[in-house]
Design a protein around this motif. Structure first.
Motif, PDB file in Angstrom:
ATOM      1  N   THR A 144       0.841  -1.181   0.000  1.00  0.00           N
ATOM      2  CA  THR A 144       0.000   0.000   0.000  1.00  0.00           C
ATOM      3  C   THR A 144       0.882   1.238   0.000  1.00  0.00           C
ATOM      4  OG1 THR A 144      -1.727  -1.173   1.189  1.00  0.00           O
ATOM      5  CG2 THR A 144      -1.820   1.221   1.230  1.00  0.00           C
ATOM      6  N   LEU A 145       0.662   2.101  -0.966  1.00  0.00           N
ATOM      7  CA  LEU A 145       1.381   3.354  -1.063  1.00  0.00           C
ATOM      8  C   LEU A 145       0.556   4.399  -0.333  1.00  0.00           C
ATOM      9  CD1 LEU A 145       3.723   4.996  -2.276  1.00  0.00           C
ATOM     10  CD2 LEU A 145       2.305   5.309  -4.307  1.00  0.00           C
ATOM     11  N   GLN A 146       1.052   4.865   0.783  1.00  0.00           N
ATOM     12  CA  GLN A 146       0.318   5.822   1.622  1.00  0.00           C
ATOM     13  C   GLN A 146       0.741   7.242   1.283  1.00  0.00           C
ATOM     14  OE1 GLN A 146      -2.106   5.011   4.119  1.00  0.00           O
ATOM     15  NE2 GLN A 146      -2.462   7.192   3.897  1.00  0.00           N
ATOM     16  N   LEU A 147      -0.215   8.052   0.890  1.00  0.00           N
ATOM     17  CA  LEU A 147       0.003   9.472   0.639  1.00  0.00           C
ATOM     18  C   LEU A 147      -0.674  10.253   1.758  1.00  0.00           C
ATOM     19  CD1 LEU A 147      -0.671   9.521  -3.202  1.00  0.00           C
ATOM     20  CD2 LEU A 147       1.519   9.367  -2.022  1.00  0.00           C
ATOM     21  N   PRO A 148      -0.420  11.543   1.871  1.00  0.00           N
ATOM     22  CA  PRO A 148      -1.016  12.305   2.973  1.00  0.00           C
ATOM     23  C   PRO A 148      -2.539  12.213   3.063  1.00  0.00           C
ATOM     24  CG  PRO A 148       0.679  13.605   1.920  1.00  0.00           C
ATOM     25  CD  PRO A 148       0.503  12.357   1.090  1.00  0.00           C
ATOM     26  N   ASP A 149      -3.222  12.192   1.914  1.00  0.00           N
ATOM     27  CA  ASP A 149      -4.685  12.187   1.956  1.00  0.00           C
ATOM     28  C   ASP A 149      -5.337  10.958   1.318  1.00  0.00           C
ATOM     29  OD1 ASP A 149      -3.843  12.935  -0.556  1.00  0.00           O
ATOM     30  OD2 ASP A 149      -5.466  14.344  -0.898  1.00  0.00           O
ATOM     31  N   LYS A 150      -4.546  10.050   0.770  1.00  0.00           N
ATOM     32  CA  LYS A 150      -5.083   8.867   0.099  1.00  0.00           C
ATOM     33  C   LYS A 150      -4.105   7.714   0.243  1.00  0.00           C
ATOM     34  CE  LYS A 150      -7.271  11.390  -3.682  1.00  0.00           C
ATOM     35  NZ  LYS A 150      -7.346  11.571  -5.112  1.00  0.00           N
ATOM     36  N   TYR A 151      -4.559   6.545  -0.150  1.00  0.00           N
ATOM     37  CA  TYR A 151      -3.657   5.420  -0.273  1.00  0.00           C
ATOM     38  C   TYR A 151      -4.018   4.658  -1.540  1.00  0.00           C
ATOM     39  CZ  TYR A 151      -7.280   2.195   1.280  1.00  0.00           C
ATOM     40  OH  TYR A 151      -8.426   1.457   1.368  1.00  0.00           O
ATOM     41  N   TYR A 152      -3.012   4.019  -2.110  1.00  0.00           N
ATOM     42  CA  TYR A 152      -3.197   3.268  -3.332  1.00  0.00           C
ATOM     43  C   TYR A 152      -2.579   1.887  -3.178  1.00  0.00           C
ATOM     44  CZ  TYR A 152      -4.223   7.766  -5.495  1.00  0.00           C
ATOM     45  OH  TYR A 152      -4.772   8.973  -5.803  1.00  0.00           O
ATOM     46  N   PRO A 153      -3.275   0.854  -3.647  1.00  0.00           N
ATOM     47  CA  PRO A 153      -2.647  -0.470  -3.642  1.00  0.00           C
ATOM     48  C   PRO A 153      -1.692  -0.581  -4.830  1.00  0.00           C
ATOM     49  CG  PRO A 153      -4.856  -0.625  -4.524  1.00  0.00           C
ATOM     50  CD  PRO A 153      -4.659   0.812  -4.086  1.00  0.00           C
TER      51      PRO A 153
END
Length: 108
Positions: free
Chosen positions: A5-14
């Protein structure tokens, strides 16, 4: 297929990682009802090796699918190269319903 999981400040993406088995990728996309449209970014060396496998898979996909090959050189690791991917996406009306898939080595 491994998932991180790529965690960004406001979202996450698999992010899914598979070392072999392009057929598994298409099966996984269909099985999990992932995005409607597909856009591939493919290292040109990978494309040359797997072209005969990829093209029939691309042709059998029921929705919109496209790809762009990129030259596998260090100079391609730039924002300019990323910008060059935007044009085929926009020209072919790919939107948020598109899954972007990279096939290749360090450049893709």
């Amino acid at each position: 297929m491994n998932k991180i999981t790529l965690q960004l400040p406001d979202k996450y993406y698999p992010v899914y990682i598979e070392r072999t088995g392009i057929e598994k990728l298409f099966e996984y996309i269909r099985k999990n009802n992932l995005y409607k449209n597909l856009f591939f970014v493919i290292d040109e060396n990978v494309y040359k090796i797997y072209k005969n496998l990829l093209l029939p898979l691309f042709n059998s996909y029921p929705n919109k699918i496209s790809y762009k090959t990129i030259k596998a050189t260090e100079s391609r690791k730039s924002l300019k190269s990323v910008e060059a991917l935007y044009y085929p996406l926009m020209e072919n009306n790919f939107g948020r319903d598109t899954l972007l898939i990279a096939l290749g080595g360090g450049i893709t």
